[in-house]
Design a protein around this motif. Structure first.
Motif, PDB file in Angstrom:
ATOM      1  N   GLU B 169       0.827  -1.208   0.000  1.00  0.00           N
ATOM      2  CA  GLU B 169       0.000   0.000   0.000  1.00  0.00           C
ATOM      3  C   GLU B 169       0.857   1.252   0.000  1.00  0.00           C
ATOM      4  OE1 GLU B 169      -2.754  -0.336   3.285  1.00  0.00           O
ATOM      5  OE2 GLU B 169      -3.446  -2.254   2.480  1.00  0.00           O
ATOM      6  N   ALA B 170       1.979   1.162   0.689  1.00  0.00           N
ATOM      7  CA  ALA B 170       2.873   2.318   0.710  1.00  0.00           C
ATOM      8  C   ALA B 170       3.410   2.618  -0.682  1.00  0.00           C
ATOM      9  CB  ALA B 170       4.012   2.067   1.688  1.00  0.00           C
ATOM     10  N   ILE B 171       3.780   1.541  -1.410  1.00  0.00           N
ATOM     11  CA  ILE B 171       4.283   1.755  -2.774  1.00  0.00           C
ATOM     12  C   ILE B 171       3.187   2.405  -3.620  1.00  0.00           C
ATOM     13  CG2 ILE B 171       5.135   0.593  -4.855  1.00  0.00           C
ATOM     14  CD1 ILE B 171       6.276  -1.579  -3.043  1.00  0.00           C
ATOM     15  N   GLN B 172       1.994   1.872  -3.463  1.00  0.00           N
ATOM     16  CA  GLN B 172       0.852   2.409  -4.194  1.00  0.00           C
ATOM     17  C   GLN B 172       0.656   3.897  -3.878  1.00  0.00           C
ATOM     18  OE1 GLN B 172      -2.589   0.175  -3.137  1.00  0.00           O
ATOM     19  NE2 GLN B 172      -3.353   0.076  -5.213  1.00  0.00           N
ATOM     20  N   HIS B 173       0.681   4.189  -2.595  1.00  0.00           N
ATOM     21  CA  HIS B 173       0.486   5.544  -2.116  1.00  0.00           C
ATOM     22  C   HIS B 173       1.568   6.490  -2.656  1.00  0.00           C
ATOM     23  CE1 HIS B 173      -0.329   8.713   0.848  1.00  0.00           C
ATOM     24  NE2 HIS B 173       0.966   8.722   1.096  1.00  0.00           N
ATOM     25  N   LEU B 174       2.800   6.023  -2.606  1.00  0.00           N
ATOM     26  CA  LEU B 174       3.912   6.897  -2.978  1.00  0.00           C
ATOM     27  C   LEU B 174       4.028   7.099  -4.485  1.00  0.00           C
ATOM     28  CD1 LEU B 174       6.437   5.434  -0.424  1.00  0.00           C
ATOM     29  CD2 LEU B 174       5.785   7.837  -0.509  1.00  0.00           C
ATOM     30  N   THR B 175       3.413   6.192  -5.247  1.00  0.00           N
ATOM     31  CA  THR B 175       3.514   6.338  -6.705  1.00  0.00           C
ATOM     32  C   THR B 175       2.163   6.672  -7.314  1.00  0.00           C
ATOM     33  OG1 THR B 175       3.142   3.985  -6.965  1.00  0.00           O
ATOM     34  CG2 THR B 175       5.418   4.690  -6.910  1.00  0.00           C
ATOM     35  N   SER B 176       1.240   7.137  -6.471  1.00  0.00           N
ATOM     36  CA  SER B 176      -0.137   7.320  -6.951  1.00  0.00           C
ATOM     37  C   SER B 176      -0.250   8.317  -8.100  1.00  0.00           C
ATOM     38  CB  SER B 176      -1.033   7.743  -5.794  1.00  0.00           C
ATOM     39  OG  SER B 176      -0.462   8.869  -5.174  1.00  0.00           O
ATOM     40  N   HIS B 177       0.686   9.264  -8.191  1.00  0.00           N
ATOM     41  CA  HIS B 177       0.568  10.270  -9.238  1.00  0.00           C
ATOM     42  C   HIS B 177       1.177   9.820 -10.565  1.00  0.00           C
ATOM     43  CE1 HIS B 177       4.053  10.802  -6.721  1.00  0.00           C
ATOM     44  NE2 HIS B 177       4.668  11.424  -7.698  1.00  0.00           N
ATOM     45  N   PRO B 185       9.124   1.391 -15.290  1.00  0.00           N
ATOM     46  CA  PRO B 185      10.495   1.914 -15.315  1.00  0.00           C
ATOM     47  C   PRO B 185      10.940   2.454 -13.958  1.00  0.00           C
ATOM     48  CG  PRO B 185       9.185   2.887 -17.088  1.00  0.00           C
ATOM     49  CD  PRO B 185       8.265   2.023 -16.301  1.00  0.00           C
ATOM     50  N   ILE B 186       9.991   3.021 -13.218  1.00  0.00           N
ATOM     51  CA  ILE B 186      10.358   3.550 -11.903  1.00  0.00           C
ATOM     52  C   ILE B 186      10.746   2.415 -10.965  1.00  0.00           C
ATOM     53  CG2 ILE B 186       9.430   4.668  -9.835  1.00  0.00           C
ATOM     54  CD1 ILE B 186       7.829   6.455 -11.709  1.00  0.00           C
ATOM     55  N   LEU B 187       9.906   1.387 -10.932  1.00  0.00           N
ATOM     56  CA  LEU B 187      10.223   0.252 -10.062  1.00  0.00           C
ATOM     57  C   LEU B 187      11.562  -0.354 -10.461  1.00  0.00           C
ATOM     58  CD1 LEU B 187       6.763  -1.545  -9.810  1.00  0.00           C
ATOM     59  CD2 LEU B 187       7.804   0.039  -8.184  1.00  0.00           C
ATOM     60  N   LYS B 188      11.778  -0.474 -11.751  1.00  0.00           N
ATOM     61  CA  LYS B 188      13.017  -1.067 -12.235  1.00  0.00           C
ATOM     62  C   LYS B 188      14.223  -0.239 -11.799  1.00  0.00           C
ATOM     63  CE  LYS B 188      15.147  -3.029 -16.247  1.00  0.00           C
ATOM     64  NZ  LYS B 188      15.046  -3.404 -17.642  1.00  0.00           N
ATOM     65  N   LEU B 227      11.210   4.288  -1.761  1.00  0.00           N
ATOM     66  CA  LEU B 227      10.354   5.338  -2.316  1.00  0.00           C
ATOM     67  C   LEU B 227      10.002   6.369  -1.246  1.00  0.00           C
ATOM     68  CD1 LEU B 227       8.044   3.154  -4.581  1.00  0.00           C
ATOM     69  CD2 LEU B 227      10.027   4.501  -5.258  1.00  0.00           C
ATOM     70  N   ALA B 228       9.796   5.889  -0.014  1.00  0.00           N
ATOM     71  CA  ALA B 228       9.511   6.835   1.074  1.00  0.00           C
ATOM     72  C   ALA B 228      10.692   7.763   1.294  1.00  0.00           C
ATOM     73  CB  ALA B 228       9.181   6.063   2.338  1.00  0.00           C
ATOM     74  N   LEU B 229      11.895   7.196   1.264  1.00  0.00           N
ATOM     75  CA  LEU B 229      13.084   8.026   1.454  1.00  0.00           C
ATOM     76  C   LEU B 229      13.201   9.050   0.332  1.00  0.00           C
ATOM     77  CD1 LEU B 229      15.712   5.410   2.660  1.00  0.00           C
ATOM     78  CD2 LEU B 229      14.924   7.405   3.938  1.00  0.00           C
ATOM     79  N   LEU B 237      11.576  10.538  -8.475  1.00  0.00           N
ATOM     80  CA  LEU B 237      11.367   9.096  -8.579  1.00  0.00           C
ATOM     81  C   LEU B 237      11.714   8.561  -9.954  1.00  0.00           C
ATOM     82  CD1 LEU B 237       8.054   8.145  -6.750  1.00  0.00           C
ATOM     83  CD2 LEU B 237      10.388   8.067  -5.932  1.00  0.00           C
ATOM     84  N   THR B 238      11.533   9.403 -10.973  1.00  0.00           N
ATOM     85  CA  THR B 238      11.737   8.915 -12.330  1.00  0.00           C
ATOM     86  C   THR B 238      13.222   8.828 -12.647  1.00  0.00           C
ATOM     87  OG1 THR B 238      11.392  11.185 -12.976  1.00  0.00           O
ATOM     88  CG2 THR B 238       9.591   9.653 -13.388  1.00  0.00           C
ATOM     89  N   PRO B 239      13.611   7.760 -13.343  1.00  0.00           N
ATOM     90  CA  PRO B 239      15.028   7.604 -13.658  1.00  0.00           C
ATOM     91  C   PRO B 239      15.497   8.649 -14.663  1.00  0.00           C
ATOM     92  CG  PRO B 239      13.704   5.898 -14.717  1.00  0.00           C
ATOM     93  CD  PRO B 239      12.780   6.661 -13.835  1.00  0.00           C
ATOM     94  N   SER B 240      16.725   9.105 -14.471  1.00  0.00           N
ATOM     95  CA  SER B 240      17.281  10.018 -15.471  1.00  0.00           C
ATOM     96  C   SER B 240      17.824   9.165 -16.615  1.00  0.00           C
ATOM     97  CB  SER B 240      18.400  10.852 -14.852  1.00  0.00           C
ATOM     98  OG  SER B 240      19.331   9.988 -14.250  1.00  0.00           O
ATOM     99  N   GLU B 241      17.708   9.692 -17.822  1.00  0.00           N
ATOM    100  CA  GLU B 241      18.144   8.932 -18.996  1.00  0.00           C
ATOM    101  C   GLU B 241      19.645   8.718 -18.971  1.00  0.00           C
ATOM    102  OE1 GLU B 241      16.639   7.401 -21.768  1.00  0.00           O
ATOM    103  OE2 GLU B 241      15.016   7.482 -20.306  1.00  0.00           O
TER     104      GLU B 241
END
Ligand SMILES: [Zn+2]
Lengths: 480, 785
Positions: B169-177, B185-188, B227-229, B237-241
């Motif tokens: 739920e925390a992952i869901q919450h933190l990536t809700s947007h 890609p973010i999880l990866k 993700l919380a950190l 959160l998004t990876p830089s290219e």
């Protein structure tokens, strides 16, 4: 082709070079230790102008330093045999040793400061000069800044005294310094104490030590066995002044509390080298505490014994990979009522053995504190060992004294040897009347002892996080 | 995004991640094993995007190989031509060097990583801290949540309080947007950010040890905390290219040409040698050997087998070092168990020690001194972690540390002798007890249901059938292997890979006992037509790969064998010397030098290269010993005994390919990647390593948990390679058609390894007398002789 061509192994190529360096250092160690043994019978002390002073303290420190250095060099010659910068590393260690020797025998204020400074610079190089460029550069710079501060403090303290007395050699300063210039003495002593505290990585100056794992393992051994001890040597050399300043309580408090923080932060470390670093700041705290009790000779004994201990643990830090069980801990413990009196009696017996063999703690003065530490050590050891029900009870009862007595006697012999040798060193061992500072730390230690026995500290998450943070390395010294 | 989708994508992503094994049970696995469905070079490009790796040997490595003559000019030039490269050999190396010098530098650790590592370090600890992380038993995420809220170095701590209780739920919450397309890609990115630590989490999930059971951690825990950190530290959160450089493709092409040429050069020499042996027709009758030995397929066995064969009339076989006994060994003196079979297998059996009635005294002695040792160890630990006892402890023991330090530094040989004496005095389980095998399904230690004779006979049968055994001598020795080194965090990397990085002695003991069992022998004759003469004795042994000493566990040998065993021990001492002259480069055959050097390597705490382990490994030869017995393969070949004539349906070969071959491929790929990317897939130099939590190492002040072998296991010195990174060449002496059909029917597991060039295959067909090599594709066939 433009690539450098080399098919001979560096390990082969470096061998003659390292053999020569190692042999030279062992020769020096052997000569110094025979000189040290001889000085038991033929006291030795000579001065070269106002520049150098070779006395028993200098001899003890020099022997210890070269011994540590020899072991580290022998070890490094094999451990780092394939390292690109092996030769540079060995020379760096030798130069560091030479600076430490110079510090031990220098009498002239400027020479002392110079050797103190060069020890710091060479140690900074050992910390950062032999690893990957980025982290090495950062940790070197970080350590160097601390060492420059400690040099500045020591220099200010010594120069202040030199100006006060008009003398440039430490021995003269000590003999000329007069009680009536209390303020200057007070200020100078404070500066010297501060310099020693920084050098010993005592809280709140522990960060450089916590960030020094970029150093090759044997360099860490040299650092923890040699470098951090310089503070105690400085304080012993200037003991007379420190006494006059009435600032021994500062050492008691700063050392005592630093030891506590160091030890507690060790509890939460999972990395072996960080763990050893925390332990070192704790031991350095205890060493300064011994100075504060008026037992500079005890501090010198401690720095040597701790040097052996810590060097050993660093050099063997690779053997800490072991499969353990999470249920190992205290599962097989049993406790019977009658163990308690046995435990307490063992403690008292240990204390008594220590007191009669060293002469400390027989009277009501600060020596009592040293005995007190031994009593608590034995009590803790006895209660731990007696509770191990996996071993037959009879074995436990027999093994206990067999472990404790030789250990205490070994300490007593070394302690007495150093005390005897340091008799001529001014004010190296003057027991103090029991004061509020000693009582405070004594009570604090007793309370801590109980807290640990009863594991009360484990209740505070706030303390846990504090200890974890206080022992983190500086952020720019870690690579991804 | 839905919870199920997140869970599924975490699972799929973690399959791609390499597992990171603990150092006390080191497994040399392929760090890219999750990508074996791709071609070798594609897998490298893929992983390079996620973890910045190089993937191929450096120009320096190629140069060394070139100068040593390990790359043939004509083969190389052909490889270059085939790839449309017009450079000459020298020019192409220049070009590689040019392109290489533009490669990237190392980065400092970011704040999120640093904070995360701080917590992972204390959470994953396996018994080195006095005070472990509070609430550890509730799992990583929850423990972190309840402790980190007191961390003043973390900004925006109110975020912790606002987080849900469950990590998912925390992952869901933190990536809700984020939309569902952006999420993967973010999880990866975050899973691959600290491959070493995450790899260890993966290991713990896959192999639930007692630690994982007591203090569980999941990928969700990790991601939730991370993700919380990020959110607290205000990090994107998004990876830089990570832009891939234009000339990377050219560099890869050049390097692949060089790599292939280096492999081809090795193969040509090897196959020519073996081919010649295959053509020699056996002459006359075979003399029955005085004893037969079975060694592990390990490359180091190649050397000791030559030495043993030279020392007397002995025959040797190669078989996977767990001897077909897929077991977990339960230590009698510690509350631990270790897996003792290849990591690709599940341990189905429990191995428990049972004290022999007649040896109860020896056992009691062992038990007593172990308890004493344990009590003293605990006493020391407890004294060190007390205030003020630790000060008293240091003062009263400093002298003894000094003594020990002097001996260990100046006289490692003496230290070795003392250590051996103490170890023999305390004794070992093999001196007084037998191994009882029981099925793991009945995991109740109180009631052990011993394996039935039928099940045991099956284990013995597979062994003899796979090796193509013909005739039994009256003494057969199963020799497992293990190393002996001091102060070495990578000690288990030198132990038997087929025993999951442990010593092989217990498996050898188990199989020897099985084969000595009268009931088993009866069944073997009855059901499998394998007749073991009544007089034949099976003995277990262990080959110490550091000293080349072979220790026979001869406590139970009947009187009539006493003389034979004595002679055998004598010959083994001779064999030890032969092997040591080669291993330690002693040219003058000085026995004393060999003995002293062996003792030093086993006990010198300052020695970072006590032995070379499997460095140099390059081929796996599946053939009868006659094909290799007359060759010096320089301890670079895994050898498995196999006789195609005894394998009409190909089932035995299939078993060898599915089991041992995959293990050798793992080992080989591990050595390859640890060599070419020592920072990412190896653990860097031992000189600045810092052991963490009793199971791993980090470099210097911290950072990512290290993977893989250290520099010292692969390099002669900082620049010179000891291990030439070559992909494994599997040489099989069997009819081509049979091999082909096995690979075809195992396309998804075995075929892909060859097809995607993770390893190479060469088949020597005994009927057609041809060699077919996967490198030559299907076009060329060269005829023997
Ligand atoms: Zn093996």
């Amino acid at each position: 082709m433009s690539l450098e061509s080399r098919n001979e192994s560096l390990r082969q190529k470096n061998r003659p070079f390292s053999t020569v360096i190692v042999l030279l250092m062992w020769t020096l160690t052997l000569s110094l230790s025979s000189l040290l043994s001889a000085s038991f019978f033929y006291p030795l002390e000579f001065q070269i102008g106002q520049i150098l002073l070779v006395d028993h303290l200098a001899l003890i420190i020099s022997t210890a330093v070269t011994l540590f250095s020899s072991i580290v060099l022998s070890y490094s010659a094999r451990y780092m045999a394939g390292h690109k910068k092996l030769r540079r590393f060995l020379i760096n260690c030798v130069l560091f040793t030479v600076s430490a020797l110079l510090m031990a025998i220098s009498n002239h204020v400027l020479l002392f400061i110079a050797s103190w400074l060069s020890m710091g610079l060479l140690m900074a190089e050992l910390i950062g000069g032999y690893t990957k460029y980025h982290e090495g550069k950062a940790s070197k710079k970080n350590a160097r800044n601390y060492f420059l501060v400690s040099t500045a403090l020591v220099a200010a303290g010594l120069l202040w005294l030199a100006m006060l007395t008009g003398a440039w050699s430490i021995s003269e300063i000590i003999s000329l310094v007069e009680q009536d210039r209390q303020l200057v003495i007070w200020q100078a002593s404070l500066l010297l104490i501060a310099g020693a505290v920084v050098q010993s990585a005592l809280f709140p100056f522990q960060r450089w030590l916590m960030s020094s794992m970029t150093a090759p393992t044997p360099a860490s051994a040299l650092m923890h066995a040699g470098f951090v001890n310089a503070g105690a040597v400085l304080l012993t050399r200037t003991a007379t002044v420190i006494y006059m300043s009435d600032l021994l309580w500062v050492l008691v408090m700063v050392g005592g509390i630093g030891a506590l923080i160091g030890k507690f932060s060790k509890f939460v470390q999972a990395n072996i080298k960080q763990k050893l670093a925390c332990s070192t700041t704790a031991q350095m705290g205890f060493m300064l505490l011994q100075c504060g009790l008026g037992f500079f000779s005890a501090a010198v004994a401690h720095l040597i014994l701790h040097g052996f201990y810590k060097a050993y643990l660093f050099l063997s830090s690779g053997s800490n990979v072991v499969q353990e069980s999470p249920y190992n801990g205290d599962s097989k413990r049993s406790w019977k009522q009658w163990y308690l009196p046995v435990t307490l009696l063992s403690g008292l017996a240990g204390g008594w053995l220590f007191a009669i063999s060293t002469g400390k703690g027989l009277e009501l003065n600060s020596g009592l504190f040293l005995t007190f530490v031994i009593v608590l050590t034995v009590i803790h050891g006895a209660q731990d060992f007696l509770g191990r029900s996996s071993l037959p009870l009879l074995s436990r009862l027999i093994a206990l004294p067999l472990i404790i007595i030789p250990a205490l006697l070994a300490y007593a012999v070394i302690f007495n040897g150093i005390s005897v040798l340091m008799q001529q060193t001014p004010m190296a061992e003057v027991a103090l009347p029991i004061g509020w500072d000693q009582i405070t730390i004594g009570v604090l230690y007793l309370a801590t002892f109980l807290t640990i026995e009863l594991k009360w500290y484990k209740k505070s998450r706030r303390l846990y996080v504090y200890l974890l943070n206080v022992s983190q390395p500086k952020s720019n010294t870690i690579l991804q | 995004m839905k919870k199920e989708t997140i869970t599924a994508s975490i699972r799929a992503l973690s399959d791609q991640l390499p597992s990171n094994w603990p150092l006390y049970s080191f497994v040399t696995s392929n760090p890219l094993s999750g990508l074996e469905n791709l071609r070798f070079e594609e897998a490298i490009s893929r992983i390079r995007k996620d973890i910045g790796i190089e993937g191929y040997p450096s120009a320096k490595a190629f140069k060394q190989a070139w100068e040593k003559g390990a790359i043939d000019r004509s083969i190389l030039e052909r490889q270059l031509q085939d790839r449309g490269i017009t450079f000459s050999a020298e020019e192409s190396l220049w070009r590689i060097q040019d392109l290489e010098s533009q490669s990237s530098k190392s980065h400092l650790l970011g704040d999120v990583d640093r904070q995360l590592i701080k917590w992972l370090t204390v959470f994953l600890d396996e018994g080195s801290t006095e005070w472990s992380m509070p609430n550890r038993d509730s799992g990583f995420y929850k423990a972190w949540q309840s402790t980190a809220r007191f961390d003043p170095t973390l900004p925006n701590r109110q975020i912790i309080r606002s987080l849900p209780d469950e990590p998912l739920e925390a992952i869901q919450h933190l990536t809700s947007h984020f939309g569902s397309d952006d999420l993967e890609p973010i999880l990866k990115h975050h899973l691959f950010a600290l491959p070493g630590w995450v790899g260890y989490i993966k290991y713990r999930i896959e192999n639930p040890s007692d630690w994982q059971k007591a203090y569980p951690i999941t990928m969700k825990d990790y991601l939730a905390v991370r993700l919380a950190l990020c959110s607290m530290l205000d990090s994107d959160l998004t990876p830089s290219e990570n832009p891939v450089k234009q000339d990377r493709k050219e560099l890869d092409k050049l390097k692949l040409a060089w790599l292939t040429a280096m492999e081809r050069t090795y193969q040509e020499t090897l196959i020519n040698q073996v081919k010649k042996q295959a053509l020699i027709k056996p002459n006359g009758t075979k003399k029955i050997p005085d004893a037969q030995f079975v060694f592990c397929i390990d490359t180091r066995s190649e050397r000791i087998r030559r030495a043993v064969e030279k020392a007397g009339n002995y025959e040797t076989f190669g078989y996977a070092g767990f001897f077909g006994v897929a077991m977990e060994y339960i230590h009698p003196e510690k509350e631990i168990r270790h897996k003792s079979c290849p990591p690709i297998l599940d341990a189905e059996l429990n191995a428990t020690e049972q004290v022999r009635k007649e040896d109860v005294n020896t056992f009691e002695n062992f038990d007593y001194y172990n308890s004493l040792k344990k009590a003293i160890d605990r006493l020391i630990f407890s004294l060190k972690n007390n205030i003020p006892a630790s000060f008293g402890y240091v003062e009263s023991t400093g002298f003894f540390y000094a003594l020990s330090m002097l001996v260990r530094t100046l006289a490692p040989n003496l230290f070795h002798r003392i250590k051996e004496y103490v170890s023999e005095f305390i004794g070992h389980p093999e001196y007084f007890s037998d191994i009882i095998l029981s099925s793991q399904s009945s995991d109740n230690l109180q009631t052990i249901n011993e394996l039935s004779a039928t099940e045991k006979a099956e284990i013995a049968k597979s062994a003899f059938e796979l090796m193509g055994w013909e005739e039994f001598s009256d003494l057969v020795v199963f020799a497992g292997h293990g190393s002996q080194t001091a102060n070495n965090p990578y000690a288990s990397a030198l132990d038997c890979g087929a025993c999951a990085g442990n010593k092989g002695r217990h498996n050898a003991r188990a199989l020897a006992d099985i084969c000595n069992d009268k009931k088993v022998r009866k069944l073997l004759t009855k059901d499998y037509d394998i007749t073991i003469p009544e007089d034949t004795l099976f003995l277990a042994a262990e080959h110490n790969t550091t000293t080349n000493h072979i220790h026979l566990f001869d406590e139970k040998v009947p009187e009539r064998f006493a003389q034979r065993v004595k002679q055998l021990k004598n010959d083994l001492r001779t064999a030890q010397n032969y092997a040591n002259y080669e291993q330690f480069d002693i040219l003058d055959g000085n026995q004393k030098a060999s003995r002293l050097e062996a003792a030093r390597r086993a006990s010198d705490w300052a020695e970072t290269r006590p032995e070379w382990g499997l460095a140099g490994n390059a081929s796996f030869i599946i053939a009868p010993r006659e094909l290799t017995a007359n060759l010096n393969l320089e301890a670079r070949s895994f050898l498995h005994s196999y006789d195609w004539q005894k394998d009409s349906d190909g089932k035995k070969l299939e078993a060898i390919l599915q089991g041992p071959m995959v293990v050798t491929q793992w080992i080989n790929n591990h050595y390859y990647f640890a060599t070419v990317d020592n920072e990412k897939f190896g653990s860097g130099t031992k000189v600045t390593q810092n052991v963490t939590g009793k199971y791993g190492v980090v470099q210097g002040n911290g950072g990512d948990l290290k993977f893989g072998l250290p520099l010292e296991s692969l390099h002669e010195d900082e620049a010179l390679l000891e291990h030439l990174p070559l992909r494994l060449t599997v040489v099989i002496y069997a009819p081509e058609q049979k091999v082909k059909s096995i690979f075809a029917s195992n396309q998804k597991t075995l075929g892909k390894l060859i097809e995607n060039e993770w390893i190479h295959l060469a088949v020597l067909d005994p009927q057609k007398e041809t060699v077919r090599n996967s490198l030559w594709k299907n076009s060329e066939t060269s005829v023997f002789g």
